[in-house]
Structure formats: structure tokens, C-alpha cells
Design a protein around this motif. Structure first.
Motif, mmCIF file in Angstrom:
data_model
loop_
_atom_site.group_PDB
_atom_site.id
_atom_site.type_symbol
_atom_site.label_atom_id
_atom_site.label_comp_id
_atom_site.label_asym_id
_atom_site.label_seq_id
_atom_site.Cartn_x
_atom_site.Cartn_y
_atom_site.Cartn_z
ATOM 1 N N TRP A 182 -7.677 0.449 4.261
ATOM 2 C CA TRP A 182 -7.258 1.676 3.577
ATOM 3 C C TRP A 182 -6.217 1.364 2.521
ATOM 4 O O TRP A 182 -5.217 0.727 2.806
ATOM 5 C CB TRP A 182 -6.705 2.678 4.592
ATOM 6 C CG TRP A 182 -6.323 3.989 3.990
ATOM 7 C CD1 TRP A 182 -6.846 4.563 2.876
ATOM 8 C CD2 TRP A 182 -5.317 4.890 4.470
ATOM 9 N NE1 TRP A 182 -6.239 5.773 2.626
ATOM 10 C CE2 TRP A 182 -5.301 5.998 3.586
ATOM 11 C CE3 TRP A 182 -4.433 4.875 5.554
ATOM 12 C CZ2 TRP A 182 -4.429 7.075 3.756
ATOM 13 C CZ3 TRP A 182 -3.580 5.950 5.730
ATOM 14 C CH2 TRP A 182 -3.575 7.034 4.848
ATOM 15 N N GLY B 299 -4.676 3.796 0.711
ATOM 16 C CA GLY B 299 -3.677 4.862 0.604
ATOM 17 C C GLY B 299 -4.156 6.122 -0.089
ATOM 18 O O GLY B 299 -3.419 7.091 -0.182
ATOM 19 N N LYS C 194 0.832 -1.200 0.000
ATOM 20 C CA LYS C 194 0.000 0.000 0.000
ATOM 21 C C LYS C 194 0.865 1.247 0.000
ATOM 22 O O LYS C 194 1.961 1.239 0.535
ATOM 23 C CB LYS C 194 -0.910 -0.005 1.224
ATOM 24 C CG LYS C 194 -1.900 -1.140 1.137
ATOM 25 C CD LYS C 194 -2.879 -1.152 2.263
ATOM 26 C CE LYS C 194 -3.920 -2.246 2.021
ATOM 27 N NZ LYS C 194 -4.917 -2.298 3.081
ATOM 28 N N ALA C 195 0.356 2.301 -0.592
ATOM 29 C CA ALA C 195 1.081 3.563 -0.628
ATOM 30 C C ALA C 195 0.074 4.691 -0.729
ATOM 31 O O ALA C 195 -1.040 4.496 -1.210
ATOM 32 C CB ALA C 195 2.031 3.607 -1.814
ATOM 33 N N ILE C 196 0.479 5.855 -0.273
ATOM 34 C CA ILE C 196 -0.372 7.039 -0.448
ATOM 35 C C ILE C 196 -0.389 7.405 -1.922
ATOM 36 O O ILE C 196 0.602 7.267 -2.624
ATOM 37 C CB ILE C 196 0.191 8.224 0.361
ATOM 38 C CG1 ILE C 196 0.231 7.903 1.848
ATOM 39 C CG2 ILE C 196 -0.612 9.496 0.114
ATOM 40 C CD1 ILE C 196 -1.104 7.849 2.522
ATOM 41 N N TRP D 23 3.074 1.641 7.431
ATOM 42 C CA TRP D 23 2.157 2.284 8.382
ATOM 43 C C TRP D 23 0.712 2.411 7.903
ATOM 44 O O TRP D 23 -0.192 2.541 8.718
ATOM 45 C CB TRP D 23 2.702 3.635 8.853
ATOM 46 C CG TRP D 23 3.070 4.643 7.811
ATOM 47 C CD1 TRP D 23 4.321 4.896 7.328
ATOM 48 C CD2 TRP D 23 2.200 5.555 7.130
ATOM 49 N NE1 TRP D 23 4.266 5.897 6.392
ATOM 50 C CE2 TRP D 23 2.989 6.325 6.243
ATOM 51 C CE3 TRP D 23 0.813 5.803 7.175
ATOM 52 C CZ2 TRP D 23 2.457 7.315 5.416
ATOM 53 C CZ3 TRP D 23 0.277 6.795 6.358
ATOM 54 C CH2 TRP D 23 1.104 7.532 5.485
ATOM 55 N N ILE D 24 0.480 2.380 6.602
ATOM 56 C CA ILE D 24 -0.906 2.515 6.121
ATOM 57 C C ILE D 24 -1.829 1.450 6.733
ATOM 58 O O ILE D 24 -2.911 1.780 7.230
ATOM 59 C CB ILE D 24 -0.950 2.515 4.576
ATOM 60 C CG1 ILE D 24 -0.432 3.865 4.070
ATOM 61 C CG2 ILE D 24 -2.350 2.228 4.047
ATOM 62 C CD1 ILE D 24 -0.280 3.952 2.564
ATOM 63 N N PRO D 25 -1.419 0.178 6.748
ATOM 64 C CA PRO D 25 -2.313 -0.840 7.325
ATOM 65 C C PRO D 25 -2.562 -0.648 8.826
ATOM 66 O O PRO D 25 -3.556 -1.139 9.348
ATOM 67 C CB PRO D 25 -1.567 -2.156 7.074
ATOM 68 C CG PRO D 25 -0.580 -1.851 5.991
ATOM 69 C CD PRO D 25 -0.205 -0.424 6.186
ATOM 70 N N ASP E 52 -5.709 1.652 9.072
ATOM 71 C CA ASP E 52 -6.856 0.767 8.863
ATOM 72 C C ASP E 52 -6.498 -0.260 7.789
ATOM 73 O O ASP E 52 -5.997 0.108 6.732
ATOM 74 C CB ASP E 52 -8.095 1.552 8.421
ATOM 75 C CG ASP E 52 -9.335 0.673 8.459
ATOM 76 O OD1 ASP E 52 -10.067 0.729 9.454
ATOM 77 O OD2 ASP E 52 -9.534 -0.123 7.510
ATOM 78 N N MET F 190 5.571 3.827 3.315
ATOM 79 C CA MET F 190 4.127 3.910 3.520
ATOM 80 C C MET F 190 3.478 2.557 3.773
ATOM 81 O O MET F 190 2.524 2.442 4.532
ATOM 82 C CB MET F 190 3.498 4.615 2.321
ATOM 83 C CG MET F 190 4.063 6.018 2.170
ATOM 84 S SD MET F 190 3.312 7.004 0.872
ATOM 85 C CE MET F 190 4.022 6.317 -0.590
ATOM 86 N N ASN F 191 4.018 1.525 3.101
ATOM 87 C CA ASN F 191 3.422 0.202 3.265
ATOM 88 C C ASN F 191 3.527 -0.289 4.707
ATOM 89 O O ASN F 191 2.762 -1.154 5.134
ATOM 90 C CB ASN F 191 4.093 -0.785 2.310
ATOM 91 C CG ASN F 191 3.394 -2.119 2.284
ATOM 92 O OD1 ASN F 191 2.189 -2.195 2.074
ATOM 93 N ND2 ASN F 191 4.139 -3.173 2.538
#
Lengths: 200, 149
Positions: B114, B116, A192-194, B106-108, B111, B103-104
Motif C-alpha cells: 500500500w 497510501g 509512505k504517506a496517505i 503504520w501504512i506498511p 499492507d 503515517m510511514n
């Protein structure tokens, strides 16, 4: 204690959040082909690439700062992997009425400035990105060509540092493609990424 | 509203910048209030559009809630974009800046559902927590908040 608390929160959230399953592709799904207009005026389909072992499909655009941050790395992926059988195909999914900076002319201009060597096509009627389940730019799908069709093998980010390519520790897309080229399972299949939400 | 003591230029705005470990406590505050945590950025048009609703909510429910605006602006735009934006719109809510490129990781934690894309909002208090992968009108936001009281 803090970790325990976050874990508890996380578990609670998992337990009570409905899982949405029809929200685009999961690993192992067969990806749809498309026929989308490229910046050179021709259309591009996966089926045009008779000899491709697979594809690096990148939903990206001109106007998102994260997408811009990754432009050179997307080009580098194509340079490295097109000749190995995994070309990059970039799809611009935004509604150009919402984002005029992503118009076909703007895409052509940007590709020229950056010297893109991959097709940069437009999902003009916005029918393709929802099938893939792309929600933001940049958003990558690595597909493997099989007898059944292009199988989704990786979904997510290009690497683990959008800010600075020199500080990247894990190159998710490269690792996935390298694994597929060597016939071994992809270890990290989803990240996942922003990103910037796709504009409808 | 009193504007007399507001910062007059960028230099007087001090940003509170953290990696995820520094932001995480803001998602787990244990006070009596209801906390409304919104992830946004100046480059995100839908975020900017809904930001006034969070400001208005903070103003109306001063005693009951704390709005925390977590900016995901890029470090090279703190001076050129973020500070001028805070200045221009005279933002009153607490602002913290998240700068954590992995980011990978902390995004999980925010939630699992989510992916991103921003904006997102987390509303929580001692007895309830919900994650919102959506934008809000003021009315929607206020209606949602009231389910926490």
C-alpha cells in the motif's frame, strides 16, 4: 502476542502478494525529462536547469487536503534548496475534467495567493506521473543530476507529520537532499504517506 | 429501516478516535465473523462513491459480517465535515477514526504494497485475509465477500 500475530499476518501478506515491478521508478532509476506547461505560460523541462545538482519533484495539486497541508513546506523547500542546486518542480497530475479545482487558472490563482517561487506545471495529458509511478498527491521524488541523467534517490513523503509542521521529527526530503549535497548515501530512500489518489 | 432513534445533531454523534495502536485490533479481530475494513475520508471522492456499497453489504449480511469504516478525516473537520456526513447519510456500520500523523510508521503494517492512496479495503476472517487497493461496485464487493464464506 498481538505483535507476533501482526508480524505473522505481515509475513503472510508479503509471501502471497505478487510484487509489481513495472509500477514506476525504483531508487537508482533514471527519471524521464518532460516538457510541461507552467503557470506563467512557458514550458519547463529538467534540462532547462543546466546547473542543477538535482531536483525535488513534487506531484501536488490544489484540491487535496494533504497537498494543501504541505503547501508552505513545499515553498520552504524551494527557498532553502533552490540556491543550493536542488530546485522544487511541482507537477499537477490530476485530470481537470474530474477536478476543475485543479485547472490551470486555479493553479495560477493558488500560486499567486501562496507566493510560490517554484514552477507549478501541469501534466496535462497525464503521461508523466505514470512513468514516475506517482499515485497520489503529495508524492515526492528527489532526483540527482548525473552524467547518465537524473537518478531517483528518494521517493515518498516530505516529512513525518502532515498535521503540524512544528511537530515534525524527521524531515525525509531535507535529509535526502542534505545527504546528496554532502556526497553521502541517502539513509531513508522510501517512505509512505496517505494522500489523495491522482484523478484520471 | 427505523430512523426514529437516530442522532438528530452532531453533538449526539460520539466519534471513536485512535492512533494506529488503537486501530490495529480492528484489523485482527478474532470473532466468528468476516470483517470488512474500509479506509476512507469525506474528502476522498472515490471513497464516498463506494461507501453505500459497504453499508448495503452490512445490511444484507448482518449475521455474517462486520463492516468497519476507518475514517482518515482531519481532526479540524470532525465537526464540520465528518459528523455532518455520518448524520446526512445515516451511516449504520461501525465507524472509527484514525488520527496518527506518523503515517510511514503504520501504512506498511496494513499492507506492504500500500502506497497510501485511499480508498483501500481489508477483508479477513479466521482463515483468510486479503488487501484491496481498489474501489468496488456493490456487485464486485459482494462477489469478493462470498469467496470468504
Amino acid at each position: 502476542m498481538k505483535t507476533m500475530l501482526s508480524l505473522l499476518v505481515l509475513l503472510t501478506t508479503v509471501a502471497f502478494t505478487p510484487i509489481i515491478s513495472d509500477n514506476g521508478y525504483e531508487i537508482g532509476d533514471i527519471a524521464t525529462d518532460f516538457k510541461l506547461k507552467n503557470i506563467d505560460g512557458n514550458t519547463v523541462s529538467l534540462s532547462d536547469y543546466k546547473d542543477a545538482k538535482g531536483f525535488i519533484v513534487v506531484f501536488t495539486c490544489n484540491t487535496c487536503p494533504y497537498a494543501v497541508a504541505y503547501e508552505d513546506r513545499i515553498e520552504a523547500l524551494n527557498k532553502k534548496y533552490a540556491k543550493k542546486g536542488y530546485p522544487v518542480i511541482a507537477i499537477m497530475p490530476n485530470n481537470v475534467r474530474t477536478k476543475p479545482g485543479d485547472s490551470m487558472e486555479a493553479m495560477q490563482q493558488r500560486a499567486k495567493e501562496k507566493g510560490f517561487t517554484f514552477p507549478y506545471v501541469m501534466d496535462a495529458d497525464q503521461s508523466i506521473y505514470p512513468q514516475y509511478g506517482a499515485t497520489k498527491t503529495p508524492h515526492v521524488y528527489v532526483l540527482e543530476s548525473t552524467a547518465k541523467g537524473p537518478v531517483v534517490q528518494y521517493i515518498g513523503a516530505i516529512d513525518d507529520n502532515y498535521k503540524d509542521a512544528t511537530l515534525v521529527k524527521t524531515k525525509y526530503v531535507e535529509n535526502a537532499v542534505d545527504a546528496l549535497l554532502s556526497g553521502t548515501p541517502v539513509k531513508v530512500t522510501k517512505t509512505k504517506a496517505i494522500g489523495c489518489s491522482i484523478k484520471v | 429501516m427505523n430512523f426514529s432513534c437516530k442522532p438528530e445533531n452532531n453533538k449526539s454523534i460520539a466519534l471513536e478516535i485512535h492512533d494506529f495502536s488503537g486501530i490495529e485490533p480492528y484489523l485482527n479481530l478474532e470473532g466468528d465473523k468476516t470483517y470488512v475494513v474500509n479506509f476512507w475520508a469525506t474528502w476522498c471522492a472515490p471513497c464516498v462513491k463506494e461507501l453505500p456499497h459497504f453499508e448495503a453489504l452490512q445490511e444484507k449480511y448482518k449475521e455474517e459480517i462486520e463492516v468497519i469504516l476507518v475514517s482518515l478525516d482531519f481532526p479540524h473537520q470532525y465537526e464540520s465535515k465528518l459528523k455532518p456526513f455520518i448524520q446526512k447519510y445515516q451511516l449504520q456500520s461501525k465507524i472509527v477514526v484514525l488520527d496518527d500523523p506518523d503515517m510511514n510508521s503504520w501504512i506498511p503494517k496494513i499492507d506492504p504494497q500500500w502506497d497510501g492512496a485511499i480508498p483501500i479495503t481489508v477483508i479477513y476472517n479466521a482463515s483468510k485475509r486479503l488487501f484491496y487497493n481498489q474501489t468496488f461496485s456493490y456487485k464486485e464487493l459482494e462477489t469478493e465477500l462470498q469467496t470468504f464464506f
